[in-house]
Design an enzyme around this catalytic site. Structure first.
Site, PDB file in Angstrom:
ATOM      1  N   ASN A  15       0.866  -1.181   0.000  1.00  0.00           N
ATOM      2  CA  ASN A  15       0.000   0.000   0.000  1.00  0.00           C
ATOM      3  C   ASN A  15       0.904   1.232   0.000  1.00  0.00           C
ATOM      4  O   ASN A  15       1.508   1.549   1.023  1.00  0.00           O
ATOM      5  CB  ASN A  15      -0.880  -0.027   1.266  1.00  0.00           C
ATOM      6  CG  ASN A  15      -1.648   1.266   1.456  1.00  0.00           C
ATOM      7  OD1 ASN A  15      -1.794   2.067   0.535  1.00  0.00           O
ATOM      8  ND2 ASN A  15      -2.143   1.475   2.668  1.00  0.00           N
TER       9      ASN A  15
ATOM     10  N   LYS B 121       0.025   4.232  -0.161  1.00  0.00           N
ATOM     11  CA  LYS B 121      -0.648   5.410   0.421  1.00  0.00           C
ATOM     12  C   LYS B 121      -0.451   6.593  -0.539  1.00  0.00           C
ATOM     13  O   LYS B 121      -0.449   6.387  -1.739  1.00  0.00           O
ATOM     14  CB  LYS B 121      -0.101   5.709   1.818  1.00  0.00           C
ATOM     15  CG  LYS B 121       0.006   4.462   2.694  1.00  0.00           C
ATOM     16  CD  LYS B 121       0.256   4.799   4.118  1.00  0.00           C
ATOM     17  CE  LYS B 121       0.557   3.536   4.894  1.00  0.00           C
ATOM     18  NZ  LYS B 121       0.331   3.672   6.297  1.00  0.00           N
TER      19      LYS B 121
ATOM     20  N   HIS C 157      -9.331   0.915   5.412  1.00  0.00           N
ATOM     21  CA  HIS C 157      -8.011   1.172   6.009  1.00  0.00           C
ATOM     22  C   HIS C 157      -8.193   2.158   7.161  1.00  0.00           C
ATOM     23  O   HIS C 157      -9.003   3.078   7.074  1.00  0.00           O
ATOM     24  CB  HIS C 157      -7.047   1.739   4.954  1.00  0.00           C
ATOM     25  CG  HIS C 157      -5.631   1.769   5.430  1.00  0.00           C
ATOM     26  ND1 HIS C 157      -5.163   2.741   6.292  1.00  0.00           N
ATOM     27  CD2 HIS C 157      -4.577   0.935   5.204  1.00  0.00           C
ATOM     28  CE1 HIS C 157      -3.887   2.506   6.566  1.00  0.00           C
ATOM     29  NE2 HIS C 157      -3.509   1.408   5.913  1.00  0.00           N
TER      30      HIS C 157
ATOM     31  N   GLU D 168      -6.566   4.613   8.126  1.00  0.00           N
ATOM     32  CA  GLU D 168      -6.366   6.041   7.804  1.00  0.00           C
ATOM     33  C   GLU D 168      -7.628   6.636   7.185  1.00  0.00           C
ATOM     34  O   GLU D 168      -7.929   7.807   7.393  1.00  0.00           O
ATOM     35  CB  GLU D 168      -5.144   6.200   6.884  1.00  0.00           C
ATOM     36  CG  GLU D 168      -3.857   5.992   7.678  1.00  0.00           C
ATOM     37  CD  GLU D 168      -2.675   5.502   6.874  1.00  0.00           C
ATOM     38  OE1 GLU D 168      -2.715   5.551   5.629  1.00  0.00           O
ATOM     39  OE2 GLU D 168      -1.696   5.051   7.503  1.00  0.00           O
TER      40      GLU D 168
ATOM     41  N   GLU E  63      -4.828  -5.082  11.005  1.00  0.00           N
ATOM     42  CA  GLU E  63      -3.847  -4.007  11.089  1.00  0.00           C
ATOM     43  C   GLU E  63      -4.041  -3.233  12.396  1.00  0.00           C
ATOM     44  O   GLU E  63      -4.854  -2.298  12.445  1.00  0.00           O
ATOM     45  CB  GLU E  63      -4.012  -3.046   9.914  1.00  0.00           C
ATOM     46  CG  GLU E  63      -3.775  -3.682   8.564  1.00  0.00           C
ATOM     47  CD  GLU E  63      -3.231  -2.662   7.568  1.00  0.00           C
ATOM     48  OE1 GLU E  63      -2.178  -2.921   6.988  1.00  0.00           O
ATOM     49  OE2 GLU E  63      -3.852  -1.601   7.401  1.00  0.00           O
TER      50      GLU E  63
ATOM     51  N   GLY F 216       2.814   2.384  10.563  1.00  0.00           N
ATOM     52  CA  GLY F 216       3.719   3.510  10.333  1.00  0.00           C
ATOM     53  C   GLY F 216       4.452   3.975  11.581  1.00  0.00           C
ATOM     54  O   GLY F 216       5.039   5.055  11.589  1.00  0.00           O
TER      55      GLY F 216
ATOM     56  N   SER G 172       3.877  -2.056  10.158  1.00  0.00           N
ATOM     57  CA  SER G 172       5.347  -1.984  10.201  1.00  0.00           C
ATOM     58  C   SER G 172       6.032  -3.303   9.819  1.00  0.00           C
ATOM     59  O   SER G 172       7.057  -3.664  10.407  1.00  0.00           O
ATOM     60  CB  SER G 172       5.822  -1.496  11.576  1.00  0.00           C
ATOM     61  OG  SER G 172       5.319  -0.193  11.834  1.00  0.00           O
TER      62      SER G 172
HETATM   63  C1  PEP Z   1      -0.563   0.101   5.952  1.00  0.00           C
HETATM   64  O1  PEP Z   1      -0.599   1.225   5.486  1.00  0.00           O
HETATM   65  O2  PEP Z   1      -1.487  -0.677   5.698  1.00  0.00           O
HETATM   66  C2  PEP Z   1       0.562  -0.291   6.792  1.00  0.00           C
HETATM   67  C3  PEP Z   1       0.528  -1.454   7.376  1.00  0.00           C
HETATM   68  O3  PEP Z   1       1.593   0.609   6.919  1.00  0.00           O
HETATM   69  P1  PEP Z   1       3.074   0.335   7.515  1.00  0.00           P
HETATM   70  O4  PEP Z   1       3.560  -0.974   6.933  1.00  0.00           O
HETATM   71  O5  PEP Z   1       3.892   1.502   7.055  1.00  0.00           O
HETATM   72  O6  PEP Z   1       2.943   0.255   8.984  1.00  0.00           O
END
Ligand code: PEP
Length: 252
Positions: A10, A12, A98, A100, A169, A175, A214
């Protein structure tokens, strides 16, 4: 035969046309390293999807996804993108719910469910994101939060999960550099699978449940060793083609 693994990237709101070209060139040059048991999906921003679909033709095993979709089929919805449009430009997958988008665009479970169903109707495979905040985890609400997010879809009948994926998640791990331990992630993945199994045991067994938060090449192997972790949804680390490929190879 071993269950297929899925690694979805992803991007983003990152990247550029040049970055996409560089990424795909690297993947094309190293496609021999992409194992057939691992599906790789990249979800770049909307403006790059069309170009990505053309570039991906050179890379065996790399599939295209979008980061969001409208709940509507068409109409006066400025700025939104219909599932049929994503499908038309070559997307096979779409991320829905998601954290976000739940946080910054105030998407609730009802809207996420409508997006998921719109994606299915257009033949896309939705990747439903669920996960708890740090405060919810500390208050021991993780299980009720993720089950509630899953129930919002189950209310439409378990069949909506045919040809779909779930990504656990934890918001506190996205992040932040903090990753759920393999055991913490496994416990939630198991709970999600058991909940689905109450409705359809066969579907629950085959349901791909990805972990996101992450994920990097250095922690991927430990996560993928868990029996209910079928792959990863990777944010930041998916911007690097080498890292993305390493994560994909850790899934074998
Ligand atoms: C994500 O955006 O779905 C995500 C898991 O981000 P990151 O791997 O940067 O934590």
């Amino acid at each position: 035969m071993a269950k297929k693994r899925t690694i979805a990237g992803n991007w983003k709101m990152h990247g550029s046309k040049a970055h996409l070209k560089e990424f795909v060139t690297f993947m094309a040059n190293n496609s021999a390293l992409l194992h057939e048991q691992v599906d790789t999906i990249l979800c770049p921003p909307f403006p790059y999807l069309d170009a990505a679909a053309t570039l991906f033709k050179d890379v065996k095993g790399l599939k295209l996804g979008a980061q969001d979709v409208s709940a509507h089929q068409e109409g006066a919805f400025t700025g939104q993108v219909a599932a049929s449009m994503l499908s038309e430009v070559g997307c096979q997958y779409v991320i829905v719910g998601h954290s976000e988008r739940r946080q910054f665009n105030h998407e609730n479970d009802e809207l996420v469910a409508a997006k998921f169903i719109a994606a299915k109707a257009a033949g896309l495979t939705p990747i439903l994101c669920v996960g708890e905040t740090k405060e919810q985890r500390m208050s021991e609400l993780t299980n009720s939060v993720v089950i509630g997010q899953l129930q919002a879809l189950l209310a439409h009948g378990v069949a909506v999960f045919d040809n779909a994926m779930i990504a656990y998640e934890p918001i506190w791990a996205i992040g932040t550099g903090l990753t759920a331990t393999p055991e913490q992630a496994q416990a939630v993945h198991r709970l999600l699978r058991e909940t689905l199994a109450e409705y359809d045991a066969t579907l629950a067994k085959s349901m791909p449940i990805l972990y996101g938060g992450s994920v990097k090449a250095t922690n991927a192997k430990g996560l993928f060793a868990m029996p209910d972790i079928d792959g990863a949804l990777v944010g930041g680390a998916s911007l690097s083609a080498t890292e993305f490929l390493e994560i994909a190879n850790a899934a074998i």
